[in-house]
Design a protein around this motif. Structure first.
Motif, mmCIF file in Angstrom:
data_model
loop_
_atom_site.group_PDB
_atom_site.id
_atom_site.type_symbol
_atom_site.label_atom_id
_atom_site.label_comp_id
_atom_site.label_asym_id
_atom_site.label_seq_id
_atom_site.Cartn_x
_atom_site.Cartn_y
_atom_site.Cartn_z
ATOM 1 N N GLU A 21 33.597 36.423 40.218
ATOM 2 C CA GLU A 21 34.440 37.457 40.634
ATOM 3 C C GLU A 21 34.344 38.019 42.035
ATOM 4 O O GLU A 21 35.605 37.670 42.567
ATOM 5 C CB GLU A 21 34.334 38.715 39.784
ATOM 6 N N ARG B 76 37.743 37.548 44.522
ATOM 7 C CA ARG B 76 38.724 38.541 45.180
ATOM 8 C C ARG B 76 38.409 38.273 46.699
ATOM 9 O O ARG B 76 39.382 38.757 47.384
ATOM 10 C CB ARG B 76 37.862 39.699 44.709
ATOM 11 N N ARG C 244 46.044 53.417 36.882
ATOM 12 C CA ARG C 244 44.941 53.195 36.251
ATOM 13 C C ARG C 244 43.512 52.676 36.845
ATOM 14 O O ARG C 244 42.501 52.858 36.665
ATOM 15 C CB ARG C 244 45.160 51.983 35.029
ATOM 16 N N VAL C 245 44.008 51.941 38.067
ATOM 17 C CA VAL C 245 42.754 51.687 38.932
ATOM 18 C C VAL C 245 43.087 51.876 40.427
ATOM 19 O O VAL C 245 44.325 51.580 40.809
ATOM 20 C CB VAL C 245 42.915 49.938 38.748
ATOM 21 N N GLU D 295 37.566 46.443 40.324
ATOM 22 C CA GLU D 295 38.793 47.365 40.597
ATOM 23 C C GLU D 295 39.878 46.671 41.575
ATOM 24 O O GLU D 295 41.084 46.793 41.399
ATOM 25 C CB GLU D 295 38.242 48.680 41.434
ATOM 26 N N LYS E 80 40.530 43.436 41.227
ATOM 27 C CA LYS E 80 41.071 42.193 40.486
ATOM 28 C C LYS E 80 42.527 42.434 40.119
ATOM 29 O O LYS E 80 43.502 41.817 40.594
ATOM 30 C CB LYS E 80 40.456 41.904 39.149
ATOM 31 N N PRO E 81 42.784 43.589 39.376
ATOM 32 C CA PRO E 81 44.245 43.610 39.037
ATOM 33 C C PRO E 81 45.077 44.062 40.121
ATOM 34 O O PRO E 81 46.346 43.689 40.134
ATOM 35 C CB PRO E 81 44.267 44.894 37.962
ATOM 36 N N ARG F 28 45.582 40.777 41.780
ATOM 37 C CA ARG F 28 46.561 39.918 41.231
ATOM 38 C C ARG F 28 47.828 40.097 41.084
ATOM 39 O O ARG F 28 48.722 39.314 41.008
ATOM 40 C CB ARG F 28 45.891 39.705 39.783
ATOM 41 N N THR F 29 48.255 41.420 40.906
ATOM 42 C CA THR F 29 49.564 41.820 40.760
ATOM 43 C C THR F 29 50.262 41.645 42.161
ATOM 44 O O THR F 29 51.374 41.230 42.177
ATOM 45 C CB THR F 29 49.582 43.488 40.615
ATOM 46 N N GLN G 189 51.043 37.900 42.496
ATOM 47 C CA GLN G 189 52.113 37.484 41.527
ATOM 48 C C GLN G 189 53.515 37.678 42.195
ATOM 49 O O GLN G 189 54.373 37.113 41.904
ATOM 50 C CB GLN G 189 51.933 37.820 40.084
ATOM 51 N N ARG H 169 46.851 30.768 35.383
ATOM 52 C CA ARG H 169 46.377 32.194 34.972
ATOM 53 C C ARG H 169 46.933 31.967 33.300
ATOM 54 O O ARG H 169 46.321 32.463 32.448
ATOM 55 C CB ARG H 169 47.104 33.212 35.650
ATOM 56 N N LYS I 254 44.624 32.377 29.931
ATOM 57 C CA LYS I 254 45.058 33.395 28.972
ATOM 58 C C LYS I 254 44.814 32.607 27.502
ATOM 59 O O LYS I 254 44.498 33.309 26.408
ATOM 60 C CB LYS I 254 46.426 34.200 29.013
#
Length: 275
Positions: A158, A162, A210-211, A245, A247-248, A251-252, A255, A266, A270
C-alpha cells in the motif's frame, strides 16, 4: 545544424538522396518496461513500452508471435528490459520498429496481488502518459515499485502504490501544491484537516468528508516530493503512516483524470474480491 538543414545538405551532396530518405537515428540499449502489447498482424505485436529517456513509446515487434522469436520470452510486463529500436521515418508517426530486446535481469515476475497491482500501475501510465514525453524521475520510481512487487513485500504494498500515485500525478502536472489551499493559496494550519478533491484541489475538510489529513501531513508529503535528495524513498517514508487515508483520495483524483470508465484493473480487483 538543424534536422531539416541536415536533410537538405544530404540531398544536395548525395546524388539521388532526398531529405525524406535520411535514415533515422537508432535508439540502442534503452532501459524500459513493457506496459502492454496487442496484435498487429498474424505474427507481430504492437508493444507499448515505458522507456527512461524517451518516455512511453509504441513499437512494432515483427514476428514476435512466432514460437521461434527471441522477443517472446522477453517482452513481458513488469520485467526490466533493454530495447533497441528505429524511430519512424515520418516525424508525425509515433509507432517505431523494435530491433532488439534483452532482459536486464534483477528479479522474477510478481504474482498474485502484487501482479494485479503492477498491472494497475501499467494501466495508469497508459492512460495518463503521452507518447514521446520523457519522465526519468517517474521511470525510476516505477522501477523501485516493481522491485518491491517482485519481492512480495505485502506490508509495503500500500505505501509504495500511494507513493507512486503521488509521483505520477506530480510528474504529469495533475497534483496541486500540498502546502497551501488550492483555490485561496492560504497556508495550511497544522492540526486542521484537509481533503484533496478533483475539481477543487486541496481544501479544508467539511463535516461530510469521510477521509482527511491534517495540514502537517500534507506539508510532509510536499516536502518529500520537493526533496532534492532521497527521491522516491523520501516520498515512501512520508506516505507510509498515512497510506490508508491517501488511498481513497488519490484513487478518486486518478479516476477523474483517467475518464469516466472505471480502470479495468480496478474492476478486476473488485470482481475477485466479490468471489
Amino acid at each position: 545544424m538543424s534536422r531539416q538543414s541536415a536533410g537538405e545538405y544530404a540531398a544536395r551532396t548525395v546524388p539521388g538522396m532526398s531529405a525524406a530518405r535520411i535514415a533515422p537515428r537508432r535508439v540502442a540499449d534503452e532501459p524500459a518496461f513493457v506496459l502492454h502489447s496487442y496484435d498487429w498482424s498474424e505474427t507481430s505485436l504492437i508493444v507499448e513500452a515505458f522507456t527512461r529517456a524517451h518516455g512511453r513509446v509504441a513499437l512494432v515487434a515483427k514476428g514476435a508471435k512466432r514460437p521461434s522469436s527471441g522477443f517472446r520470452p522477453v517482452l513481458l510486463p513488469l520485467q526490466p528490459v533493454r530495447l533497441g529500436y528505429t524511430p519512424a521515418r515520418d516525424e508525425s508517426a509515433d509507432i517505431h520498429t523494435l530491433k532488439s530486446a534483452d532482459w536486464a535481469g534483477g528479479h522474477v515476475m510478481p504474482s498474485g496481488e502484487a501482479l494485479l497491482s503492477g498491472l494497475y500501475l501499467n494501466e495508469l501510465l497508459l492512460r495518463l502518459l503521452a507518447r514521446g514525453d520523457p519522465h526519468p524521475v517517474l521511470f525510476d520510481a516505477y522501477a523501485a515499485v516493481v522491485r518491491v512487487l517482485a519481492d512480495h513485500q505485502a506490508a509495503a504494498l500500500e505505501p509504495v502504490l500511494r507513493s507512486f500515485e503521488l509521483v505520477l500525478l506530480r510528474e504529469v502536472g495533475l497534483l496541486p501544491s500540498l502546502d497551501v489551499q488550492t483555490l485561496t493559496l492560504a497556508p495550511l494550519r497544522g492540526a486542521q484537516p484537509y481533503v484533496l478533491v478533483p475539481e477543487g484541489g486541496l481544501r479544508e475538510a467539511a463535516p461530510s468528508d469521510r477521509v482527511a489529513l491534517p495540514g502537517t501531513q500534507w506539508h510532509a508529503l510536499q516536502q518529500a516530493l520537493d526533496a532534492p535528495e532521497g527521491g522516491f524513498a523520501a516520498v515512501l517514508r512520508a506516505c507510509a503512516p498515512v497510506s490508508a487515508e491517501l488511498k481513497p483520495l488519490l484513487r478518486t483524483l486518478l479516476q477523474y483524470h483517467c475518464g469516466p470508465a472505471l480502470l479495468r484493473t480496478r474492476q478486476l480487483m473488485k470482481d475477485l474480491q466479490s468471489l
